[in-house]
Design a protein around this motif. Structure first.
Motif, PDB file in Angstrom:
ATOM      1  N   ASN A   1       5.926   0.415  -1.762  1.00 32.05           N
ATOM      2  CA  ASN A   1       5.854   1.088  -0.459  1.00 32.05           C
ATOM      3  C   ASN A   1       7.240   1.448   0.074  1.00 32.05           C
ATOM      4  O   ASN A   1       7.630   1.104   1.185  1.00 32.05           O
ATOM      5  CB  ASN A   1       5.089   0.228   0.553  1.00 32.05           C
ATOM      6  CG  ASN A   1       5.767  -1.099   0.838  1.00 32.05           C
ATOM      7  OD1 ASN A   1       6.508  -1.619   0.006  1.00 32.05           O
ATOM      8  ND2 ASN A   1       5.521  -1.652   2.017  1.00 32.05           N
TER       9      ASN A   1
ATOM     10  N   SER B   1      -3.611   5.657   4.292  1.00 35.07           N
ATOM     11  CA  SER B   1      -3.243   4.862   3.117  1.00 35.07           C
ATOM     12  C   SER B   1      -2.418   3.652   3.538  1.00 35.07           C
ATOM     13  O   SER B   1      -1.392   3.800   4.222  1.00 35.07           O
ATOM     14  CB  SER B   1      -2.435   5.703   2.130  1.00 35.07           C
ATOM     15  OG  SER B   1      -1.920   4.878   1.088  1.00 35.07           O
TER      16      SER B   1
ATOM     17  N   GLU C   1       0.523   3.998  -4.589  1.00 35.54           N
ATOM     18  CA  GLU C   1      -0.553   3.003  -4.568  1.00 35.54           C
ATOM     19  C   GLU C   1      -0.674   2.459  -5.991  1.00 35.54           C
ATOM     20  O   GLU C   1      -1.083   3.180  -6.890  1.00 35.54           O
ATOM     21  CB  GLU C   1      -1.869   3.643  -4.148  1.00 35.54           C
ATOM     22  CG  GLU C   1      -3.058   2.707  -4.270  1.00 35.54           C
ATOM     23  CD  GLU C   1      -4.390   3.421  -4.087  1.00 35.54           C
ATOM     24  OE1 GLU C   1      -5.422   2.817  -4.453  1.00 35.54           O
ATOM     25  OE2 GLU C   1      -4.415   4.570  -3.601  1.00 35.54           O
TER      26      GLU C   1
ATOM     27  N   TRP D   1      -0.559   1.942   1.679  1.00 34.55           N
ATOM     28  CA  TRP D   1       0.607   1.813   0.804  1.00 34.55           C
ATOM     29  C   TRP D   1       1.774   2.684   1.260  1.00 34.55           C
ATOM     30  O   TRP D   1       2.816   2.694   0.626  1.00 34.55           O
ATOM     31  CB  TRP D   1       0.216   2.176  -0.635  1.00 34.55           C
ATOM     32  CG  TRP D   1      -0.664   1.150  -1.269  1.00 34.55           C
ATOM     33  CD1 TRP D   1      -0.261   0.024  -1.942  1.00 34.55           C
ATOM     34  CD2 TRP D   1      -2.087   1.122  -1.269  1.00 34.55           C
ATOM     35  NE1 TRP D   1      -1.349  -0.692  -2.371  1.00 34.55           N
ATOM     36  CE2 TRP D   1      -2.493  -0.042  -1.969  1.00 34.55           C
ATOM     37  CE3 TRP D   1      -3.080   1.966  -0.759  1.00 34.55           C
ATOM     38  CZ2 TRP D   1      -3.817  -0.376  -2.168  1.00 34.55           C
ATOM     39  CZ3 TRP D   1      -4.410   1.630  -0.954  1.00 34.55           C
ATOM     40  CH2 TRP D   1      -4.773   0.474  -1.650  1.00 34.55           C
TER      41      TRP D   1
ATOM     42  N   LEU E   1       0.666  -4.699  -1.533  1.00 41.73           N
ATOM     43  CA  LEU E   1       1.085  -3.627  -0.632  1.00 41.73           C
ATOM     44  C   LEU E   1       2.594  -3.453  -0.604  1.00 41.73           C
ATOM     45  O   LEU E   1       3.097  -2.412  -0.172  1.00 41.73           O
ATOM     46  CB  LEU E   1       0.578  -3.890   0.785  1.00 41.73           C
ATOM     47  CG  LEU E   1      -0.924  -3.772   1.009  1.00 41.73           C
ATOM     48  CD1 LEU E   1      -1.270  -4.151   2.447  1.00 41.73           C
ATOM     49  CD2 LEU E   1      -1.402  -2.356   0.718  1.00 41.73           C
TER      50      LEU E   1
END
Length: 289
Positions: free
Chosen positions: A197, A263, A166, A265, A193
């Protein structure tokens, strides 16, 4: 008797006055109460000029599954007094510091693990970092163009893959690095995002390449781990199958990927594993009543 009276008078002068205050002798050191209360940092942390505590060698010296969960702030062999996800920090050559909270990991257990690069106990120049002291980085190239970053754990050939972060600081620099290094998608602006990731995206965003292989995460000046903000409770962590290892037979199904539940992410959400995690959590709560 004269000497005794003199000693008594001298003693009274050093006693506390009735109002509870005390005047220290110039030769006496003044003892002040601690400036902070509560649990103190563990021995594997060190404070650098007021910076957040950096994780030291002893944090990494635990089995791969335990370390994979500890990166997310859950349990581990060396638990902290409070719960906190760990923050990966990358200092660029110009002094810019990029920060991201670890939200997804994968554990690789060593020679027995058919999905590990160390399966069968084989050591090569490429995977040497997996057999070095806990906290050593193992960075390798996939598809001839992308890097992945692992951290060695307890046990020969065992490590933890860092899959997603994140982003917390230096997002604009991350965006520029991703734009420069990513292949085939030039021109489209990246959303926050999308910065970290995935394991190769994470390496692009932090400018991690093969030159970081075999570095010590506990002592390196360009990349390290810090404890993030403390939370009141242990984060909910989903255990799911690892990604992209279909060749590994039964090991492809083992729940050795861990991510922070909810989450946004995380690279891949496993809905079935999430439901199982929620069901176990509910059953555990029901047992408490």
């Amino acid at each position: 008797m004269g000497q005794k009276k003199q000693r008594l008078l001298e003693a009274k002068r050093h006693q506390s006055p009735p109002d509870g205050t005390r005047t220290s002798s110039p030769k006496e050191p003044r003892l002040e109460p601690p400036t902070t209360l509560g649990p103190q940092r563990s021995i594997y942390f060190s404070s650098l000029k007021g910076r957040p505590a950096r994780l030291g060698s002893e944090f990494f010296d635990q089995p791969a599954v335990s370390l994979a969960r500890a990166f997310l702030g859950q349990g581990g062999a060396n638990p902290a007094p409070s719960y906190a996800e760990q923050v990966l920090v990358r200092r660029l050559d110009d002094g810019t510091e990029l920060r991201g909270r670890i939200v997804e990991t994968e554990a690789y257990l060593g020679p027995e693990d058919e999905a590990a690069h160390s399966r069968g106990g084989r050591q090569t120049p490429r995977n040497r970092g997996m057999f070095m002291k806990p906290g050593t980085l193992y960075v390798y190239l996939i598809y001839g163009m992308y890097f992945c970053m692992n951290v060695s754990s307890q046990g020969d050939g065992a490590c933890v893959l860092l899959r997603a972060l994140e982003p917390l600081g230096g997002l604009e620099a991350m965006r520029q690095l991703r734009h420069t290094l990513r292949k085939g998608v030039a021109g489209r602006a990246l959303k926050d995002l999308e910065l970290c990731n995935g394991p190769s995206k994470l390496c692009q965003a932090l400018a991690i390449d093969k030159s970081f292989d075999q570095r010590d995460l506990a002592t390196d000046e360009a990349v390290w781990l810090e404890r993030g903000p403390l939370g009141p409770s242990e984060p909910a962590v989903v255990a799911a199958a690892r990604v992209g290892i279909g060749h590994a037979g039964e090991w492809a199904l083992k729940p050795l990927r861990f991510y922070v539940q909810g989450s946004p992410w995380v690279s891949v959400v496993d809905r079935a594993a999430k439901r199982n995690t929620q069901a176990r959590a509910k059953a555990s709560r029901d047992e408490d009543f």
